[in-house]
Scaffold this active site. Structure first.
Site, PDB file in Angstrom:
ATOM      1  N   LYS A 114       0.863  -1.188   0.000  1.00  0.00           N
ATOM      2  CA  LYS A 114       0.000   0.000   0.000  1.00  0.00           C
ATOM      3  C   LYS A 114       0.899   1.238   0.000  1.00  0.00           C
ATOM      4  O   LYS A 114       1.725   1.396   0.910  1.00  0.00           O
ATOM      5  CB  LYS A 114      -0.892  -0.029   1.243  1.00  0.00           C
ATOM      6  N   ASP A 126      -1.369  10.343  -6.674  1.00  0.00           N
ATOM      7  CA  ASP A 126       0.024   9.981  -6.978  1.00  0.00           C
ATOM      8  C   ASP A 126       0.334   8.513  -6.694  1.00  0.00           C
ATOM      9  O   ASP A 126       1.443   8.049  -6.917  1.00  0.00           O
ATOM     10  CB  ASP A 126       0.986  10.889  -6.187  1.00  0.00           C
ATOM     11  N   GLY A 127      -0.660   7.796  -6.131  1.00  0.00           N
ATOM     12  CA  GLY A 127      -0.442   6.373  -5.856  1.00  0.00           C
ATOM     13  C   GLY A 127       0.426   6.117  -4.635  1.00  0.00           C
ATOM     14  O   GLY A 127       0.817   4.988  -4.373  1.00  0.00           O
ATOM     15  N   ARG A 184     -14.254  -6.364  -1.382  1.00  0.00           N
ATOM     16  CA  ARG A 184     -15.091  -5.427  -0.633  1.00  0.00           C
ATOM     17  C   ARG A 184     -16.523  -5.482  -1.162  1.00  0.00           C
ATOM     18  O   ARG A 184     -16.764  -6.015  -2.253  1.00  0.00           O
ATOM     19  CB  ARG A 184     -14.556  -3.988  -0.861  1.00  0.00           C
ATOM     20  N   ASP A 253     -16.659   0.658  -0.224  1.00  0.00           N
ATOM     21  CA  ASP A 253     -15.359   0.159  -0.701  1.00  0.00           C
ATOM     22  C   ASP A 253     -14.414  -0.104   0.468  1.00  0.00           C
ATOM     23  O   ASP A 253     -13.305  -0.612   0.258  1.00  0.00           O
ATOM     24  CB  ASP A 253     -14.719   1.149  -1.683  1.00  0.00           C
TER      25      ASP A 253
HETATM   26  P1  AMP Z   1      -9.429   5.333   0.832  1.00  0.00           P
HETATM   27  O1  AMP Z   1      -9.789   6.696   1.332  1.00  0.00           O
HETATM   28  O2  AMP Z   1      -8.100   4.875   1.267  1.00  0.00           O
HETATM   29  O3  AMP Z   1     -10.492   4.331   1.114  1.00  0.00           O
HETATM   30  O4  AMP Z   1      -9.336   5.491  -0.756  1.00  0.00           O
HETATM   31  C1  AMP Z   1     -10.431   5.752  -1.584  1.00  0.00           C
HETATM   32  C2  AMP Z   1     -10.027   5.610  -3.019  1.00  0.00           C
HETATM   33  O5  AMP Z   1      -9.074   6.617  -3.381  1.00  0.00           O
HETATM   34  C3  AMP Z   1      -9.381   4.291  -3.387  1.00  0.00           C
HETATM   35  O6  AMP Z   1      -9.769   3.965  -4.695  1.00  0.00           O
HETATM   36  C4  AMP Z   1      -7.904   4.604  -3.313  1.00  0.00           C
HETATM   37  O7  AMP Z   1      -7.120   3.732  -4.087  1.00  0.00           O
HETATM   38  C5  AMP Z   1      -7.872   6.019  -3.879  1.00  0.00           C
HETATM   39  N1  AMP Z   1      -6.713   6.777  -3.401  1.00  0.00           N
HETATM   40  C6  AMP Z   1      -6.511   7.263  -2.166  1.00  0.00           C
HETATM   41  N2  AMP Z   1      -5.333   7.916  -2.096  1.00  0.00           N
HETATM   42  C7  AMP Z   1      -4.772   7.840  -3.308  1.00  0.00           C
HETATM   43  C8  AMP Z   1      -3.543   8.311  -3.871  1.00  0.00           C
HETATM   44  N3  AMP Z   1      -2.660   9.013  -3.161  1.00  0.00           N
HETATM   45  N4  AMP Z   1      -3.311   8.052  -5.177  1.00  0.00           N
HETATM   46  C9  AMP Z   1      -4.191   7.345  -5.912  1.00  0.00           C
HETATM   47  N5  AMP Z   1      -5.358   6.887  -5.446  1.00  0.00           N
HETATM   48  C10 AMP Z   1      -5.651   7.115  -4.159  1.00  0.00           C
HETATM   49 MG    MG Z   2     -10.335   2.364   0.894  1.00  0.00          MG
END
Ligand code: AMP
Ligand code: MG
Length: 493
Positions: A114, A126-127, A184, A253
């Site tokens: 992650k 930015d992933g 999920r 999700d």
């Molecule tokens: P989360 O808030 O962690 O549940 O993320 C919600 C969505 O946003 C998911 O699809 C994550 O993969 C995407 N996401 C969160 N942060 C990033 C990031 N820095 N770069 C790319 N995708 C993100």
């Molecule tokens: Mg999430």
């Protein structure tokens, strides 16, 4: 044993069985990475030799610099209802599945990076991950595990050596997460959206064989799958409620069908008992407040039910009728889990029709007197071994509470078990040490601002034994004086 690897055999069941629900992708490499944390206990459970865990190869894998032998690295596709609004295209935007491995008990476990860089689902992101939230997830998920609550686990934390921009420039982090799977509710929402019955069926079959094999041979396996997910998630949320845990972002999700706690973004433990508590800075309307978690559970599972309509029965009306019947059971099933947990929290093992009222009355008094959620149950246990002063003190001499205490003691005496034993069993259930916000914050500040991991490691080790009282650690068992209702957590991705 595999050469050049963690010594474990990566399987790629998701890659092989669920085409259409992922895109292959690769990790960004971080040449200046350094290891911050490795989880020996979890490694051993996964059958990873400690010699391999601490090897250069493991470091290369955990830092995204090397793809493990036999691993097909992929980003999973999923949709999700975020704060009630549907987003069809989410997916792993900053995570990568390395594959699954068999743990020591012969169960499949996902190994996921992650913060591993952009994927086809990154959208504008930015992933990457900042180090603070990665350390937070490591601490909270492992603490949850020590509390005996189903959760994803954390195997490693890497400091990437790069900065990420999150309003300000922050050190980057990369975590290796272990889960019984990353499927999920949103994965089902995505699959059902593709108008491809074969795809949703493949996902349901995979989920059955991986998580609920007992449902494979019943009359209606897909309805049984739904009921099994409802049951697991109801049990999970009851567990959260029983320890004052607020997940903070129960989007579809972020709800795993296995019933594990997943996505430790803005989650936090409540100090003062107030059912309306919300810590997440983005949850401005309190959708995911402590008291709303059980109703959100049903709301989310209704979205899962909608995704399963075409599988459950060839007649849509009949399918909806069957799924609705199961949905209607969630509340009583949840309440039953909750009651069992709460009953044991106050030391009762025998059932009595007045238990529900007894527990609700206690909670109401806790709210009214602004009592610390975690401490309350420990002090009740203490009162059974001759020291009722502390519990009376935190209720500030409230006369209604004194009456409650007498009723409770009467009920305890009907158990026919010595008070000392009941007190001990209460202490084995009610944690003394939970990740209190100020301690978590202090540990993360030291780690990310001063490169000092010692406060983090100390807190981590305390939280690994949450029930056993240690007089030297008193400060970790108490809230900061004053109220932390203004404390805010951030998704911090
Ligand atoms: P989360 O808030 O962690 O549940 O993320 C919600 C969505 O946003 C998911 O699809 C994550 O993969 C995407 N996401 C969160 N942060 C990033 C990031 N820095 N770069 C790319 N995708 C993100
Ligand atoms: Mg999430």
């Amino acid at each position: 044993m595999l050469e050049n690897d963690l010594g474990i055999d990566f399987q790629n069941t998701f890659a092989k069985d669920l085409e259409g629900l992922y895109k292959e992708s690769s990790a960004t490499s971080y040449p200046s990475a350094e290891v911050l944390l490795l989880n020996d206990n979890l490694a051993l459970e996964l059958g990873i030799d400690l010699k391999n865990l601490y090897s250069m190869n493991a470091f290369d894998i955990f830092s995204g610099n090397k793809r493990p032998v036999n691993s097909i690295t992929l980003a999973q596709a999923y949709s999700g209802h975020q704060f009630g609004r549907f987003n069809p295209n989410l997916g792993d935007g900053r995570a990568l599945l390395l594959g699954e491995v068999l743990n020591k008990r012969g169960e499949l476990r996902d190994i996921q990076l992650k913060g591993s860089g952009p994927t086809p689902f990154s959208r504008r992101g930015d992933g990457k991950s900042a180090l603070g939230p990665v350390l937070r997830e490591y601490l909270l998920s492992e603490s949850m595990h020590a509390l005996g609550i189903p959760t994803t686990r954390a195997l490693a934390v890497i400091k990437t050596g790069e900065q990420v921009e999150r309003g300000s420039s922050l050190p980057g982090g990369l975590m290796t997460r272990v889960a019984s799977s990353h499927i999920r509710i949103g994965t089902f929402e995505f699959a059902s959206l593709q108008n491809d019955t074969k795809l949703i069926k493949k996902l349901a079959d995979y989920s059955i064989s991986r998580h609920f094999p007992e449902t494979a041979n019943v009359e209606n396996p897909y309805l049984a799958l739904f009921a099994a997910v409802c049951n697991q998630q109801a049990s999970l949320v009851a567990n959260w409620m029983s320890i004052g845990f607020i997940h903070g972002v129960m989007n579809t999700d972020n709800m795993s069908i296995s019933g594990e706690t997943i996505d430790y973004g803005p989650c936090a433990f409540m100090n003062t008992y107030n059912p309306q508590t919300v810590f997440s800075s983005i949850d401005t309307k309190g959708r995911y407040a402590y008291q709303n978690q059980p109703s959100i559970l049903t709301w989310n599972l209704t979205r899962l039910a909608e995704s399963l309509i075409e599988l459950v029965h060839h007649k849509k009306d009949e399918s909806i009728r069957l799924l609705t019947e199961v949905l209607q059971l969630i509340k009583p099933v949840y309440t039953n889990y909750w009651l069992v947990l709460m009953r044991s929290k106050i030391g009762l093992s025998k059932e009595d029709p007045t238990d529900y009222e007894l527990i609700i009355n206690l909670l109401n008094l806790m709210e009214k007197n602004k009592v610390d959620f975690t401490l309350c149950f420990r002090l009740l246990a203490k009162s059974l071994i001759g020291d009722s002063k502390p519990i009376r003190n935190i209720f500030k001499g409230c006369s209604e509470f004194n009456s409650w205490l007498m009723l409770w003691q009467e009920r305890i005496s009907q158990e026919g078990i010595p008070d000392e034993e009941i007190s001990e069993s209460m202490n084995n259930i009610n944690p003394l040490y939970v990740p209190r916000n100020h301690n978590v914050e202090a540990a993360l500040q030291a780690a990310t601002k001063q490169n000092n991991m010692e406060p983090f490691k100390k807190l981590f080790s305390i939280l690994q034994n949450p029930h056993k009282e240690n007089d030297d650690l008193r400060e970790y068992s108490t809230p900061l004086s004053g109220d932390d209702s203004s404390y805010k957590t951030f998704c911090g991705t």
